[in-house]
Design an enzyme around this catalytic site. Structure first.
Site, PDB file in Angstrom:
ATOM      1  N   ASP A  52       0.867  -1.172   0.000  1.00 37.59           N
ATOM      2  CA  ASP A  52       0.000   0.000   0.000  1.00 37.59           C
ATOM      3  C   ASP A  52       0.903   1.221   0.000  1.00 37.59           C
ATOM      4  OD1 ASP A  52      -2.603  -1.028   0.029  1.00 37.59           O
ATOM      5  OD2 ASP A  52      -2.443  -1.492   2.154  1.00 37.59           O
ATOM      6  N   VAL A  67      10.486  15.335  17.836  1.00 37.87           N
ATOM      7  CA  VAL A  67      10.982  14.108  17.229  1.00 37.87           C
ATOM      8  C   VAL A  67      11.999  14.479  16.155  1.00 37.87           C
ATOM      9  CG1 VAL A  67       9.140  13.930  15.503  1.00 37.87           C
ATOM     10  CG2 VAL A  67      10.319  11.879  16.239  1.00 37.87           C
ATOM     11  N   GLU A  68      13.089  13.740  16.133  1.00 38.63           N
ATOM     12  CA  GLU A  68      14.141  13.972  15.141  1.00 38.63           C
ATOM     13  C   GLU A  68      13.686  13.349  13.825  1.00 38.63           C
ATOM     14  OE1 GLU A  68      17.649  13.199  12.877  1.00 38.63           O
ATOM     15  OE2 GLU A  68      16.867  11.559  14.076  1.00 38.63           O
ATOM     16  N   SER A  69      13.847  14.064  12.725  1.00 35.21           N
ATOM     17  CA  SER A  69      13.271  13.638  11.444  1.00 35.21           C
ATOM     18  C   SER A  69      13.786  12.277  10.986  1.00 35.21           C
ATOM     19  CB  SER A  69      13.502  14.691  10.367  1.00 35.21           C
ATOM     20  OG  SER A  69      14.868  14.867  10.124  1.00 35.21           O
ATOM     21  N   HIS A  86      -5.501   0.366   7.106  1.00 31.46           N
ATOM     22  CA  HIS A  86      -5.035   1.757   7.071  1.00 31.46           C
ATOM     23  C   HIS A  86      -5.375   2.494   8.360  1.00 31.46           C
ATOM     24  CE1 HIS A  86      -5.594   1.467   2.420  1.00 31.46           C
ATOM     25  NE2 HIS A  86      -4.493   0.874   2.816  1.00 31.46           N
TER      26      HIS A  86
END
Length: 154
Positions: A52, A67-69, A86
């Site tokens: 998907d 959050v660190e990328s 999903h």
């Protein structure tokens, strides 16, 4: 079976991995002289192990943590081989980020390529309880997809 005018067997093919189940049912019905119908129920959302594709939109208002990328990308890439619906994926991503970051506000929106011509674009949001962001989350949820965008890339 002799007390009935007709006896028929119905098997639901729901994408089970053991096609032997259907074959055995077919053979038993034939031995008993019973008419056998197989109904294809694969449209009920079986997990097909087919890939998907989605664009995941994540927006948040941090409190103390960000959050660190690269970490976020690695986490999202872990879903490449994850077989689930999903909606469950988006909810899990949202809950994991809330547990990790304890943000003031967070929303996750998954835009998946359609299955069978039906687009499923699940949405998750969170607002920290007891703050103005709790109200923001409710407001955003009510307004989410109120004016759906034109989708021309599918």
């Amino acid at each position: 079976m002799q007390h009935y005018e007709t006896v028929e067997a119905v098997t639901f093919a729901y994408g089970q991995h053991h096609h032997l189940e259907i074959q055995i049912t077919r053979e038993i019905a034939k031995e008993q002289g019973i008419r056998h119908h197989i109904l294809d129920m694969s449209l009920l959302g079986q997990i097909t192990a087919q890939p998907d594709f989605a664009t995941i939109h994540i927006s948040y208002i941090p409190d103390k943590l960000c959050v660190e990328s690269k970490s976020l990308k690695l986490y999202l890439f872990s879903y490449r081989n994850h077989g689930d619906f999903h909606e469950n994926c988006i909810n899990t991503i949202g809950k994991d980020l809330v547990n990790l970051l304890d943000p003031r506000y967070l929303e996750v929106w998954g835009k998946f390529t359609p299955r069978g011509g039906i687009s499923i674009d699940p949405y998750y949001n969170y607002g920290k309880q007891g703050t103005k962001y709790e109200g923001l989350a409710e407001q955003r949820l009510f307004q989410h997809d109120l004016y759906p965008e034109k989708i021309d890339n599918r």
